[in-house]
Motif scaffolding. Structure first.
Motif, short mmCIF file in Angstrom:
data_model
loop_
_atom_site.label_atom_id
_atom_site.label_comp_id
_atom_site.label_asym_id
_atom_site.label_seq_id
_atom_site.Cartn_x
_atom_site.Cartn_y
_atom_site.Cartn_z
N ALA A 197 0.68 -1.03 -0.01
CA ALA A 197 -0.12 0.05 0.12
C ALA A 197 0.91 1.33 0.02
O ALA A 197 0.50 2.28 -0.72
N ARG A 198 1.87 1.12 0.74
CA ARG A 198 2.80 2.49 0.90
C ARG A 198 3.46 2.79 -0.32
O ARG A 198 3.63 3.74 -0.95
N ASP A 199 4.07 1.47 -1.27
CA ASP A 199 4.74 1.35 -2.38
C ASP A 199 3.79 1.95 -3.36
O ASP A 199 3.92 2.55 -4.68
N PHE A 200 2.43 1.48 -3.46
CA PHE A 200 1.44 2.17 -4.30
C PHE A 200 1.39 3.46 -4.41
O PHE A 200 1.05 4.10 -5.29
N VAL A 201 1.17 4.06 -3.20
CA VAL A 201 0.78 5.32 -3.06
C VAL A 201 2.02 6.38 -3.17
O VAL A 201 1.99 7.17 -3.93
N ASP A 202 3.17 5.71 -3.06
CA ASP A 202 4.60 6.49 -3.27
C ASP A 202 5.01 6.46 -4.72
O ASP A 202 5.80 7.42 -5.47
N SER A 203 4.29 5.61 -5.41
CA SER A 203 4.87 5.32 -6.86
C SER A 203 3.80 6.21 -7.87
O SER A 203 3.93 6.51 -9.14
N ARG A 204 2.73 6.87 -7.25
CA ARG A 204 1.77 7.62 -7.95
C ARG A 204 1.90 9.14 -7.45
O ARG A 204 2.23 9.54 -6.12
N PHE A 205 1.50 10.04 -8.36
CA PHE A 205 1.04 11.37 -8.13
C PHE A 205 -0.38 11.47 -7.55
O PHE A 205 -1.13 11.12 -8.08
N THR A 206 -0.44 12.18 -6.47
CA THR A 206 -1.81 12.22 -5.90
C THR A 206 -2.05 13.91 -5.61
O THR A 206 -1.03 14.53 -5.42
N VAL A 207 -3.23 14.24 -5.60
CA VAL A 207 -3.73 15.95 -5.63
C VAL A 207 -3.53 15.79 -3.87
O VAL A 207 -3.42 16.99 -3.65
N ALA A 208 -4.19 14.92 -3.21
CA ALA A 208 -4.03 15.06 -1.78
C ALA A 208 -2.68 15.56 -1.28
O ALA A 208 -2.62 16.17 -0.18
N GLU A 209 -1.56 15.19 -1.86
CA GLU A 209 -0.35 15.53 -1.31
C GLU A 209 0.07 17.12 -1.44
O GLU A 209 0.61 17.51 -0.44
N PRO A 233 6.78 5.53 7.13
CA PRO A 233 8.17 5.31 6.68
C PRO A 233 8.38 5.95 5.43
O PRO A 233 7.68 6.35 4.51
N LYS A 234 9.94 6.07 5.16
CA LYS A 234 10.25 6.92 3.78
C LYS A 234 9.93 6.02 2.60
O LYS A 234 9.92 4.92 2.63
N PRO A 235 9.63 6.98 1.61
CA PRO A 235 9.26 6.17 0.28
C PRO A 235 10.48 5.12 -0.27
O PRO A 235 11.59 5.66 -0.21
N GLN A 236 10.09 3.94 -0.44
CA GLN A 236 11.11 3.11 -1.16
C GLN A 236 11.01 2.71 -2.55
O GLN A 236 12.02 2.32 -3.03
N VAL A 237 10.24 3.39 -3.43
CA VAL A 237 9.93 3.36 -4.58
C VAL A 237 10.11 5.16 -5.24
O VAL A 237 9.52 5.63 -4.66
N LYS A 238 10.46 5.05 -6.49
CA LYS A 238 10.40 6.18 -7.32
C LYS A 238 8.98 6.40 -7.53
O LYS A 238 8.34 5.50 -7.96
N ARG A 239 8.78 7.79 -7.85
CA ARG A 239 7.39 8.11 -8.59
C ARG A 239 7.39 7.53 -10.04
O ARG A 239 8.53 7.67 -10.78
N GLY A 240 6.32 7.20 -10.25
CA GLY A 240 6.32 6.32 -11.53
C GLY A 240 6.84 4.95 -11.59
O GLY A 240 6.66 4.53 -12.88
#
Length: 198
Positions: free
Chosen positions: A97-109, A188-195
């Motif tokens: 779930a964390r990697d899913f969120v961190d790999s995408r651009f979201t408006v909420a951030e 926790p810090k993002p472990q994957v790059k965006r995209g």
């Protein structure tokens, strides 16, 4: 006569016990009591070590242990070490779930930066700018809701495919709360790059 013998009996018993304590016990000889179960031995060991002699000392030890545990969890949140993460962040489902969120651009951030700009515009005494700030609030809220619903639907589908036998309870809410944080502030810090492809 009987009285004298009864008075000498405790002395004789203690002398016999002292003799037995002085002689080393043969390892092959029976010890005179059954071996305790492992659970009983562990429980007695735990109570023996954890019984404090002094209340202040016990409180000090508890504070030290808690401080060490918090530091360990903080380092795990920064490094992504799965073993020391808090319970709410543990497990492969939460990691996905964390990697899913961190790999995408979201408006909420971008909610916090938008909120600061809108607040500044609403404080100004210009009616046109105040109208723009209200319009921006509406656009931001609608954008966050639409984007969150889209991400929740896709995440649930992915979780069903990848983790069919795992519990998904609370994972969607966990992911959506993560989208509200700016990427560089997430723990926790993002472990994957965006995209990145998952």
């Amino acid at each position: 006569m009987f009285r004298r013998r009864s008075q000498d009996a405790p002395a004789a018993a203690t002398a016999l016990a002292d003799e037995q304590a002085a002689q080393p016990r043969n390892p092959q000889a029976p010890k005179g009591r059954p071996t305790p179960k492992r659970s009983e031995a562990q429980a007695s060991r735990r109570t023996r070590t954890s019984v404090p002699k002094d209340r202040k000392e016990a409180a000090r030890d508890a504070r030290t242990r808690m401080r060490a545990e918090r530091e360990k969890q903080r380092l795990a949140l920064l490094n992504g070490d799965e073993r020391a993460l808090p319970a709410r962040d543990k497990g492969p489902v939460r990691r996905f779930a964390r990697d899913f969120v961190d790999s995408r651009f979201t408006v909420a951030e971008w909610f916090l930066p938008f909120a600061v700009v809108i607040l500044i515009l609403s404080v100004l005494r210009n009616p046109a700018l105040q109208f723009v700030s209200l319009l921006m609030w509406l656009v931001v809220i609608v954008g966050i809701v639409v984007d969150s619903v889209r991400h929740a639907v896709v995440l649930r589908k992915q979780l069903r495919q990848r983790f069919p036998n795992e519990s998904h309870k609370g994972v969607t809410a966990y992911a959506l709360m993560r989208t509200l944080q700016m990427r560089r502030l997430r723990l926790p810090k993002p472990q994957v790059k965006r995209g990145a492809k998952l």
